[in-house]
Design a protein around this motif. Sequence first.
Motif, PDB file in Angstrom:
ATOM      1  N   ARG A   1       0.817  -1.194   0.000  1.00 42.27           N
ATOM      2  CA  ARG A   1       0.000   0.000   0.000  1.00 42.27           C
ATOM      3  C   ARG A   1       0.863   1.262   0.000  1.00 42.27           C
ATOM      4  N   VAL A   2       1.848   1.338   0.882  1.00 42.43           N
ATOM      5  CA  VAL A   2       2.750   2.483   0.942  1.00 42.43           C
ATOM      6  C   VAL A   2       3.546   2.575  -0.360  1.00 42.43           C
ATOM      7  N   HIS A   3       3.938   1.429  -0.879  1.00 37.45           N
ATOM      8  CA  HIS A   3       4.689   1.386  -2.132  1.00 37.45           C
ATOM      9  C   HIS A   3       3.880   2.019  -3.277  1.00 37.45           C
ATOM     10  N   MET A   4       2.598   1.722  -3.341  1.00 45.13           N
ATOM     11  CA  MET A   4       1.738   2.262  -4.393  1.00 45.13           C
ATOM     12  C   MET A   4       1.543   3.774  -4.205  1.00 45.13           C
ATOM     13  N   LEU A   5       1.400   4.217  -2.961  1.00 47.36           N
ATOM     14  CA  LEU A   5       1.262   5.648  -2.694  1.00 47.36           C
ATOM     15  C   LEU A   5       2.523   6.408  -3.107  1.00 47.36           C
ATOM     16  N   LEU A   6       3.695   5.829  -2.850  1.00 45.11           N
ATOM     17  CA  LEU A   6       4.942   6.454  -3.276  1.00 45.11           C
ATOM     18  C   LEU A   6       5.030   6.534  -4.799  1.00 45.11           C
ATOM     19  N   LYS A   7       4.588   5.479  -5.474  1.00 45.99           N
ATOM     20  CA  LYS A   7       4.581   5.501  -6.941  1.00 45.99           C
ATOM     21  C   LYS A   7       3.672   6.607  -7.470  1.00 45.99           C
ATOM     22  N   ILE A   8       2.485   6.698  -6.874  1.00 50.78           N
ATOM     23  CA  ILE A   8       1.531   7.728  -7.313  1.00 50.78           C
ATOM     24  C   ILE A   8       2.105   9.120  -7.049  1.00 50.78           C
ATOM     25  N   PHE A   9       2.688   9.307  -5.877  1.00 51.61           N
ATOM     26  CA  PHE A   9       3.304  10.589  -5.546  1.00 51.61           C
ATOM     27  C   PHE A   9       4.434  10.912  -6.525  1.00 51.61           C
ATOM     28  N   GLY A  10       5.261   9.936  -6.836  1.00 52.28           N
ATOM     29  CA  GLY A  10       6.345  10.129  -7.804  1.00 52.28           C
ATOM     30  C   GLY A  10       5.814  10.479  -9.184  1.00 52.28           C
ATOM     31  N   CYS A  11       4.731   9.808  -9.585  1.00 56.52           N
ATOM     32  CA  CYS A  11       4.128  10.101 -10.889  1.00 56.52           C
ATOM     33  C   CYS A  11       3.564  11.517 -10.936  1.00 56.52           C
ATOM     34  N   LEU A  12       2.957  11.949  -9.838  1.00 57.78           N
ATOM     35  CA  LEU A  12       2.444  13.323  -9.784  1.00 57.78           C
ATOM     36  C   LEU A  12       3.584  14.340  -9.881  1.00 57.78           C
ATOM     37  N   LEU A  13       4.697  14.033  -9.221  1.00 54.57           N
ATOM     38  CA  LEU A  13       5.861  14.925  -9.315  1.00 54.57           C
ATOM     39  C   LEU A  13       6.400  14.980 -10.739  1.00 54.57           C
ATOM     40  N   ILE A  14       6.504  13.841 -11.377  1.00 53.15           N
ATOM     41  CA  ILE A  14       6.989  13.795 -12.763  1.00 53.15           C
ATOM     42  C   ILE A  14       6.039  14.563 -13.675  1.00 53.15           C
ATOM     43  N   PHE A  15       4.752  14.303 -13.518  1.00 59.04           N
ATOM     44  CA  PHE A  15       3.751  14.977 -14.353  1.00 59.04           C
ATOM     45  C   PHE A  15       3.813  16.495 -14.174  1.00 59.04           C
ATOM     46  N   SER A  16       3.829  16.943 -12.908  1.00 62.55           N
ATOM     47  CA  SER A  16       3.855  18.391 -12.674  1.00 62.55           C
ATOM     48  C   SER A  16       5.185  19.008 -13.096  1.00 62.55           C
ATOM     49  N   GLY A  17       6.281  18.276 -12.931  1.00 64.00           N
ATOM     50  CA  GLY A  17       7.582  18.790 -13.364  1.00 64.00           C
ATOM     51  C   GLY A  17       7.650  18.982 -14.861  1.00 64.00           C
ATOM     52  N   CYS A  18       7.216  17.990 -15.605  1.00 61.81           N
ATOM     53  CA  CYS A  18       7.231  18.113 -17.077  1.00 61.81           C
ATOM     54  C   CYS A  18       6.277  19.199 -17.546  1.00 61.81           C
ATOM     55  N   GLY A  19       5.087  19.269 -16.919  1.00 62.47           N
ATOM     56  CA  GLY A  19       4.146  20.336 -17.260  1.00 62.47           C
ATOM     57  C   GLY A  19       4.734  21.700 -16.962  1.00 62.47           C
ATOM     58  N   GLY A  20       5.430  21.805 -15.819  1.00 62.73           N
ATOM     59  CA  GLY A  20       6.075  23.067 -15.455  1.00 62.73           C
ATOM     60  C   GLY A  20       7.147  23.475 -16.446  1.00 62.73           C
ATOM     61  N   ILE A  21       7.884  22.498 -16.936  1.00 62.91           N
ATOM     62  CA  ILE A  21       8.900  22.801 -17.951  1.00 62.91           C
ATOM     63  C   ILE A  21       8.243  23.350 -19.208  1.00 62.91           C
ATOM     64  N   GLY A  22       7.145  22.728 -19.634  1.00 62.09           N
ATOM     65  CA  GLY A  22       6.428  23.202 -20.822  1.00 62.09           C
ATOM     66  C   GLY A  22       5.908  24.616 -20.649  1.00 62.09           C
ATOM     67  N   PHE A  23       5.309  24.891 -19.478  1.00 64.18           N
ATOM     68  CA  PHE A  23       4.803  26.237 -19.223  1.00 64.18           C
ATOM     69  C   PHE A  23       5.957  27.233 -19.112  1.00 64.18           C
ATOM     70  N   GLY A  24       7.079  26.806 -18.539  1.00 67.19           N
ATOM     71  CA  GLY A  24       8.255  27.673 -18.431  1.00 67.19           C
ATOM     72  C   GLY A  24       8.817  28.042 -19.797  1.00 67.19           C
ATOM     73  N   MET A  25       8.810  27.079 -20.709  1.00 64.37           N
ATOM     74  CA  MET A  25       9.299  27.372 -22.066  1.00 64.37           C
ATOM     75  C   MET A  25       8.396  28.388 -22.764  1.00 64.37           C
ATOM     76  N   GLY A  26       7.092  28.287 -22.543  1.00 66.04           N
ATOM     77  CA  GLY A  26       6.160  29.273 -23.094  1.00 66.04           C
ATOM     78  C   GLY A  26       6.391  30.652 -22.502  1.00 66.04           C
ATOM     79  N   ARG A  27       6.660  30.699 -21.196  1.00 67.93           N
ATOM     80  CA  ARG A  27       6.943  31.970 -20.526  1.00 67.93           C
ATOM     81  C   ARG A  27       8.242  32.582 -21.063  1.00 67.93           C
ATOM     82  N   ASP A  28       9.259  31.744 -21.305  1.00 69.09           N
ATOM     83  CA  ASP A  28      10.519  32.232 -21.867  1.00 69.09           C
ATOM     84  C   ASP A  28      10.319  32.793 -23.274  1.00 69.09           C
ATOM     85  N   TYR A  29       9.468  32.152 -24.054  1.00 68.74           N
ATOM     86  CA  TYR A  29       9.164  32.618 -25.412  1.00 68.74           C
ATOM     87  C   TYR A  29       8.569  34.028 -25.352  1.00 68.74           C
ATOM     88  N   ASN A  30       7.599  34.224 -24.452  1.00 63.68           N
ATOM     89  CA  ASN A  30       6.983  35.545 -24.291  1.00 63.68           C
ATOM     90  C   ASN A  30       7.983  36.563 -23.758  1.00 63.68           C
TER      91      ASN A  30
END
Length: 173
Positions: A1-30
Motif C-alpha cells: 500500500r505504501v509502495h503504491m502511494l509512493l509511486k503515485i506521488f512520484g508520478c504526480l511529481l513527474i507529471f507536474s515537473g514536465c508540465g512546469g517545464i512546458g509552461f516555463g518554455m512558453g513563458r521564456d518565449y513571451n
Amino acid sequence: RVHMLLKIFGCLLIFSGCGGIGFGMGRDYNARISQLEQVKKMLFLLEGEIKYNNGGIYESMKKLTGISDNIMTGFFEGVIKDNVGTLKEAWQFNIEKSFVADSKLSKEDIAIIEDLGNTIGMTDKETQIKNIDHAMECIDDNIGELKKGKTEKCRLYRTTGIAAGAFLAILFL
C-alpha cells in the motif's frame, strides 16, 4: 500500500515537473518577445538622442540610463562604466555580461546588437542613425516572426510538457 502511494506521488511529481517545464518554455518565449521590444525601444530612443540632441554616443547612452529599467539600461550603464578600451570593446564585453547569461534573447538576437556595436561610435551621425535603423529593422523582423508563431509555439510547449509528463507517469506506474 505504501509502495503504491509512493509511486503515485512520484508520478504526480513527474507529471507536474514536465508540465512546469512546458509552461516555463512558453513563458521564456513571451519574455524573449518582451525583451526584444525593450531593445527596440531603447535603440529608437538612442537614435533620437543622436539625431536631435547632437550628443555623442556616450552622452546619449548616459541620458537613456535614467529613462526606464530594462535590459538595455543595464547594458548602456555597463558600456559607459567599462570604457577602458574602445567603444567597440566595451560594447562587446557588456553583451556577454548583459545578454548572454541574463536574458531570454537568442544568439541571433544578440548578434544584431553585436553587429551594431561593430560600427556605432566610429562613423558620422548619419551613418550611426542608419546603422541603428538597420538594427531596429532586424529586431522588428524577429519580433514579427515570434509574434506570428506565438500562439502555436506556446500551446505546443505546454501540450508537449503535459503529454510527456503523462507518458512518463504512466510508464512508471
